[in-house]
Structure formats: structure tokens, C-alpha cells
Design a protein around this motif. Structure first.
Motif, mmCIF file in Angstrom:
data_model
loop_
_atom_site.group_PDB
_atom_site.id
_atom_site.type_symbol
_atom_site.label_atom_id
_atom_site.label_comp_id
_atom_site.label_asym_id
_atom_site.label_seq_id
_atom_site.Cartn_x
_atom_site.Cartn_y
_atom_site.Cartn_z
ATOM 1 N N SER A 22 0.798 -1.233 0.000
ATOM 2 C CA SER A 22 0.000 0.000 0.000
ATOM 3 C C SER A 22 0.829 1.281 0.000
ATOM 4 C CB SER A 22 -0.940 0.009 1.218
ATOM 5 O OG SER A 22 -0.207 -0.160 2.428
ATOM 6 N N THR A 215 -10.567 9.103 9.939
ATOM 7 C CA THR A 215 -10.439 7.710 9.494
ATOM 8 C C THR A 215 -9.589 7.617 8.234
ATOM 9 O OG1 THR A 215 -12.601 7.170 10.452
ATOM 10 C CG2 THR A 215 -11.721 5.658 8.795
ATOM 11 N N TRP A 218 -6.039 7.915 9.296
ATOM 12 C CA TRP A 218 -5.527 6.679 9.891
ATOM 13 C C TRP A 218 -5.188 5.645 8.812
ATOM 14 C CZ3 TRP A 218 -3.605 5.087 14.337
ATOM 15 C CH2 TRP A 218 -3.504 3.715 14.574
ATOM 16 N N GLN A 219 -6.045 5.514 7.838
ATOM 17 C CA GLN A 219 -5.787 4.555 6.759
ATOM 18 C C GLN A 219 -4.500 4.907 6.015
ATOM 19 O OE1 GLN A 219 -9.482 4.965 4.637
ATOM 20 N NE2 GLN A 219 -10.519 3.378 5.841
ATOM 21 N N SER A 223 -0.252 3.002 6.099
ATOM 22 C CA SER A 223 0.443 2.585 4.880
ATOM 23 C C SER A 223 1.844 3.171 4.810
ATOM 24 C CB SER A 223 -0.353 3.024 3.640
ATOM 25 O OG SER A 223 -1.579 2.336 3.576
ATOM 26 N N GLN A 227 3.304 2.802 10.745
ATOM 27 C CA GLN A 227 2.664 1.527 11.051
ATOM 28 C C GLN A 227 3.547 0.652 11.940
ATOM 29 O OE1 GLN A 227 3.727 -1.606 9.847
ATOM 30 N NE2 GLN A 227 1.967 -2.823 10.543
ATOM 31 N N GLU A 242 -5.414 3.254 18.602
ATOM 32 C CA GLU A 242 -6.163 3.767 17.453
ATOM 33 C C GLU A 242 -7.340 4.619 17.912
ATOM 34 O OE1 GLU A 242 -8.767 2.236 13.590
ATOM 35 O OE2 GLU A 242 -7.604 0.788 14.775
#
Length: 273
Positions: A22, A215, A218-219, A223, A227, A242
Motif C-alpha cells: 500500500s 479515518t 488513519w488509513q 500505509s 505503522q 487507534e
């Protein structure tokens, strides 16, 4: 407390292997790579080296602009290199190739490349001066060495919120954290000057953009190299972290969304003839 050394190549390898699928889709990283592509287009070079290529974002952007270029990308993370090679094959880019290697100990002879580029990864090098000496070693006289880094305020205030919260969970990283290590034009210029390079130029574009909400932030974060810090927590602590981090970021979401501040420093110089 758990100390994580973000400048240790073994840690970097594992952390970036985990996001190999990703990482190439992260918009602020792609925008920074594009800034280097535009610089490279203005300084034609036939054989180019992409340092810390990740999934090959910069290398493939360069390859798509000209089939006359021969481009080599290196990275310490094997999964990143596998992803890059697969993507290049999918795109039919026969003039770009990738291999696992350390940016501090390149497997190439002296004066092998017309240009050496590094897109937003230099701040992970344990020793900046050692890195530039090695990159300059494989650069031909008259060739261009260029890198991009992030300026003051990158990903703020979310980055500082993340750092404080991860520390509250017992994860400690060396300070300053990578994004803040090489974040001024003066520091970039001084680094190139110490490497004995000439014709130094600095460009500082703002490449920020809006995302939908916390959100989406965070996504995107999961990536990137962030992380690996979250992954160091046990599963229950990860879920707690989170929830806490999203709660802290939420007040910064406006009617337009959440602003991702991306001040970029693009630095370039020429090896003396």
C-alpha cells in the motif's frame, strides 16, 4: 518502555516490508516523488539510480517519461523490491530494474550513474554525510544528485499527537523523529555543501491536500513507516491506541475535511567535473 531505533536498517526493512502493498498509493509520498521527476526532466540523464525506491514509485514515474533512460532502484526491504519488480513487469517497463541493497553501501562501481535521486527517504539514513559520500561516489562528474525531504510542519498537528500518544503507550523512538531530522532548506544546503557538490539549488513547494476525516488519515498513516510503531504494541493496546489517536485528531476536522500539510524540500546539486 520499548525503544525502537528507526535508523537501524533491520528495523526499517521489517517496517517497510509490512506496508509494501500500500505504500505506493500514499498521496503525499507520490506528490513528493513527482516533484523530483520534474527536476529530473529538466536535467536529462541516461542512467539513473533511485535510492530507497520503496515500491518503485519514483523510478517508474521516471521510466514512464522516457524509454531512453535506464533506471535502477534499490531498497533494503525485500518485499518492497518484489512489489516494484512486479509492478514494472505489469507496466511493461523493461528499462527499469530493482534490487535489494543498502543506501550506505551501494553495490555499484564508481561513476556508474548520470543522476542519483532519493525521494523522501533520506531522513531514515543513520548518517547523512556517509550517505551522500556514498551516493556521490557512484555519480559521474557533472551528474546530478538530488533528494527530497519534508519541511517544518509536515503532517502537523497529527504527527505530534501520534508521537505523544505512542510514547504514552511505552514506545520510545530516537529524537528527532525521522520526518523532523532534515526539515530546513539551510540544513539541506549545508549537507550538499559538505559533500563537496556544486550548483546547489533548493525548491520548497507546498504539496498539501484535504482528506475526508480522521479515518482517512488513519488509513493513510497505516500505509507508511508509522505503522511499524503501532505494530510494536500488543493487539489490545493497538486497538486502544487507534481509538485514542482518532479521538485526538477528530477536533481538527473541518467542514472541508482534514488538512494534510506537506511542505517539501527538493534539493539538488552537481558533482564537480
Amino acid at each position: 518502555m520499548k525503544l525502537l531505533d528507526q535508523y537501524d536498517e533491520t528495523f526499517v526493512e521489517g517496517g517497510f516490508d509490512a506496508v509494501a502493498d500500500s505504500y505506493g498509493e500514499v498521496l503525499f509520498l507520490r506528490r513528493a516523488a513527482q516533484a523530483l521527476v520534474e527536476l529530473a526532466d529538466a536535467r536529462p540523464a541516461r542512467r539513473m539510480l533511485d535510492i530507497a525506491t520503496g515500491p518503485g514509485t519514483l523510478a517508474m514515474l521516471l521510466a514512464q517519461r522516457s524509454s531512453e533512460r535506464e533506471i535502477v532502484g534499490i531498497d533494503v526491504a525485500p518485499a518492497m523490491i518484489a512489489a516494484a519488480n512486479a509492478r514494472a513487469e505489469q507496466l511493461g517497463l523493461a528499462h527499469v530494474g530493482f534490487q535489494t541493497a543498502s543506501a550506505l553501501d551501494l553495490p555499484f562501481e564508481e561513476q556508474s550513474f548520470d543522476a542519483v535521486l532519493c525521494s523522501n527517504a533520506i531522513y531514515y539514513m543513520a548518517d547523512f554525510d556517509q550517505a551522500l559520500r556514498e551516493w556521490a561516489r557512484v555519480l559521474r562528474p557533472g551528474g546530478m544528485l538530488a533528494f527530497s525531504s519534508f519541511g517544518v510542519g509536515v503532517l502537523e498537528p497529527m504527527s505530534s499527537l501520534f508521537d505523544a500518544r505512542i510514547r504514552a503507550h511505552g514506545i520510545v523512538v530516537p529524537q528527532p523523529t525521522p520526518l523532523f531530522r532534515l526539515n530546513t532548506a539551510a540544513a539541506c544546503r549545508a549537507l550538499l555543501d559538505r559533500a563537496g557538490l556544486d550548483d546547489i539549488t533548493i525548491h520548497e513547494p507546498q504539496l498539501g491536500y484535504w482528506v475526508r476525516d480522521e479515518t482517512a488519515w488513519w488509513q493513510m498513516l497505516m500505509s507508511t513507516g508509522f505503522q511499524a510503531l503501532v505494530a510494536a504494541l500488543d493487539p489490545a493496546a493497538r486497538a486502544e491506541f487507534e481509538s485514542e489517536h482518532l479521538r485526538e485528531v477528530r477536533p481538527h476536522v473541518t467542514d472541508r475535511g482534514l488538512w494534510i500539510d506537506v511542505p517539501v524540500i527538493v534539493a539538488a546539486a552537481t558533482k564537480r567535473v
